[in-house]
Design a protein around this motif. Structure first.
Motif, PDB file in Angstrom:
ATOM      1  N   ALA A 272      39.742  79.233  40.739  1.00  0.00           N
ATOM      2  CA  ALA A 272      39.314  79.376  42.126  1.00  0.00           C
ATOM      3  C   ALA A 272      37.818  79.159  42.277  1.00  0.00           C
ATOM      4  N   SER A 273      37.043  79.590  41.286  1.00  0.00           N
ATOM      5  CA  SER A 273      35.594  79.411  41.377  1.00  0.00           C
ATOM      6  C   SER A 273      35.225  77.931  41.367  1.00  0.00           C
TER       7      SER A 273
ATOM      8  N   ILE B 166      46.683  80.806  41.719  1.00  0.00           N
ATOM      9  CA  ILE B 166      45.451  80.073  41.989  1.00  0.00           C
ATOM     10  C   ILE B 166      45.177  80.012  43.491  1.00  0.00           C
TER      11      ILE B 166
ATOM     12  N   ILE C 223      44.415  70.277  43.366  1.00  0.00           N
ATOM     13  CA  ILE C 223      44.660  71.040  42.152  1.00  0.00           C
ATOM     14  C   ILE C 223      45.758  70.328  41.365  1.00  0.00           C
TER      15      ILE C 223
ATOM     16  N   ALA D  20      37.318  75.516  42.452  1.00  0.00           N
ATOM     17  CA  ALA D  20      37.779  75.005  43.741  1.00  0.00           C
ATOM     18  C   ALA D  20      36.773  75.320  44.844  1.00  0.00           C
ATOM     19  N   ARG D  21      36.226  76.531  44.829  1.00  0.00           N
ATOM     20  CA  ARG D  21      35.227  76.902  45.823  1.00  0.00           C
ATOM     21  C   ARG D  21      33.997  75.997  45.722  1.00  0.00           C
TER      22      ARG D  21
ATOM     23  N   SER E 101      48.812  79.228  49.318  1.00  0.00           N
ATOM     24  CA  SER E 101      47.807  80.290  49.254  1.00  0.00           C
ATOM     25  C   SER E 101      48.380  81.677  49.038  1.00  0.00           C
TER      26      SER E 101
ATOM     27  N   THR F 242      41.903  81.399  45.275  1.00  0.00           N
ATOM     28  CA  THR F 242      41.056  80.450  45.993  1.00  0.00           C
ATOM     29  C   THR F 242      40.832  80.902  47.431  1.00  0.00           C
TER      30      THR F 242
ATOM     31  N   LEU G  20      44.206  75.374  53.167  1.00  0.00           N
ATOM     32  CA  LEU G  20      44.561  75.631  51.776  1.00  0.00           C
ATOM     33  C   LEU G  20      46.063  75.784  51.661  1.00  0.00           C
TER      34      LEU G  20
ATOM     35  N   ASN H 125      46.929  72.811  46.873  1.00  0.00           N
ATOM     36  CA  ASN H 125      47.244  73.641  45.716  1.00  0.00           C
ATOM     37  C   ASN H 125      48.746  73.856  45.522  1.00  0.00           C
TER      38      ASN H 125
ATOM     39  N   VAL I   5      42.379  71.665  50.758  1.00  0.00           N
ATOM     40  CA  VAL I   5      42.630  72.014  49.360  1.00  0.00           C
ATOM     41  C   VAL I   5      44.139  71.988  49.133  1.00  0.00           C
TER      42      VAL I   5
END
Length: 231
Positions: free
Chosen positions: A203-204, A12, A121, A206-207, A8, A16, A5, A67, A65
Motif C-alpha cells: 500500500a505504501s 492490499i 496492482i 501504491a500511495r 478495497s 491502500t 480504488l 487492485n 488504482v
C-alpha cells in the motif's frame, strides 16, 4: 485529489484505502460496505462502476488504482469447458475489467484536458510465472504489466501517467490459502527476506505512485517481493 480504488474491501486494497485517506485523498472504494458494488465477472460492471464513481466524486476522478483480482486454481486436467470457463473468468476479472477502467480513465482525462494517474496492482507472476494450476493468473498479470507500459508510452505527452506494482506473496486471504495448500515453509524458503509482504508495505508503494512519484517514473514496474524474483 479523488481516487477510484477497486478491490478495497480487504488485503492490499484495504491497506491502500487506509494509506490514501491518511494522505488526505478522497477515495471512492469498490467492494466495501460503504463502497460501490460491482462484480467484474460481468462485462458490464466496469462501466457501471465508473459511472457511479464519477457521480459520487462530483464529476472528476484524478487517479485510478486497479487492485481487484481473483486467484483460483485451474488444473490442466479438468474438463475442457470448465478449464476454458475459468481461464476466461480470471482474464475478465483481472485484466479485461482493469483495461476497461483504464480506458474510461484515459478518455475522461483527455476530455477534461488534464492529466491523471493509473496504478495497476499486478504480480511477480507476470515475470516469473506461477504454479501449474495458475497459468491464467500469471497471464492476466503479465497482460496488466504490458498494458501499463503501453498506456505510459502512449499518453505521457498528455500527462497521463501509469505505474505497475508487482507484489510477491502478500499476507492476504489469497496468499494465506495458497501458502497452506502448497506448503508454507517451502515457499518461504524461496523468499530471501524470509517473510511474505505485509499489505501495508504494498500500500505504501501504491500511495507513492498515486500521489508522489515524479512524472518521469511513468511506465515503471515496481517489485515488492522480498527478492524472491529480481529482474
Amino acid at each position: 485529489m479523488t481516487i477510484l480504488l477497486t478491490g478495497s474491501s480487504r488485503g492490499i486494497g484495504a491497506a491502500t484505502f487506509h494509506a490514501l485517506t491518511q494522505a488526505g485523498a478522497t477515495v471512492v472504494g469498490h467492494g466495501t460496505a460503504s463502497g460501490i458494488p460491482a462484480d467484474f465477472a460481468d462485462p458490464a460492471a466496469p462501466r457501471a462502476l465508473w459511472d457511479a464513481a464519477i457521480e459520487r466524486a462530483g464529476g472528476t476522478i484524478d487517479v485510478l488504482v486497479n487492485n481487484a483480482g481473483i486467484f483460483e486454481a485451474n488444473p490442466i486436467d479438468r474438463d475442457d469447458g470448465d478449464w476454458l470457463a475459468d481461464w476466461d473468468r480470471t482474464m475478465q476479472v483481472n485484466l479485461t475489467a482493469s483495461a476497461a477502467l483504464c480506458r474510461f480513465a484515459v478518455l475522461h482525462w483527455q476530455r477534461r484536458g488534464v492529466g491523471g494517474r493509473i496504478v495497476n496492482i499486478a504480480s511477480r507472476a507476470a515475470y516469473r510465472g506461477d504454479s501449474p494450476a495458475h497459468w491464467h493468473y500469471a497471464a492476466s498479470k503479465a497482460g496488466m504489466v504490458a498494458m501499463t507500459k503501453t498506456i505510459a508510452r502512449g499518453y505521457a505527452r498528455e500527462n497521463i501517467l501509469a505505474f505497475a506494482i508487482c507484489p510477491g506473496f502478500t499476507m492476504t486471504g489469497m496468499a494465506e490459502d495458497y501458502l497452506a495448500s502448497r506448503g508454507g515453509d517451502k515457499l518461504l524458503a524461496d523468499i530471501p527476506l524470509g517473510k511474505v509482504a505485509d499489505p501495508a508495505e504494498v500500500a505504501s508503494v501504491a500511495r507513492y505512485c498515486a500521489l508522489d512519484a515524479p512524472a518521469s517514473m511513468t511506465g515503471a514496474v515496481i517489485d515488492v517481493n522480498g527478492a524472491s524474483y529480481v529482474r
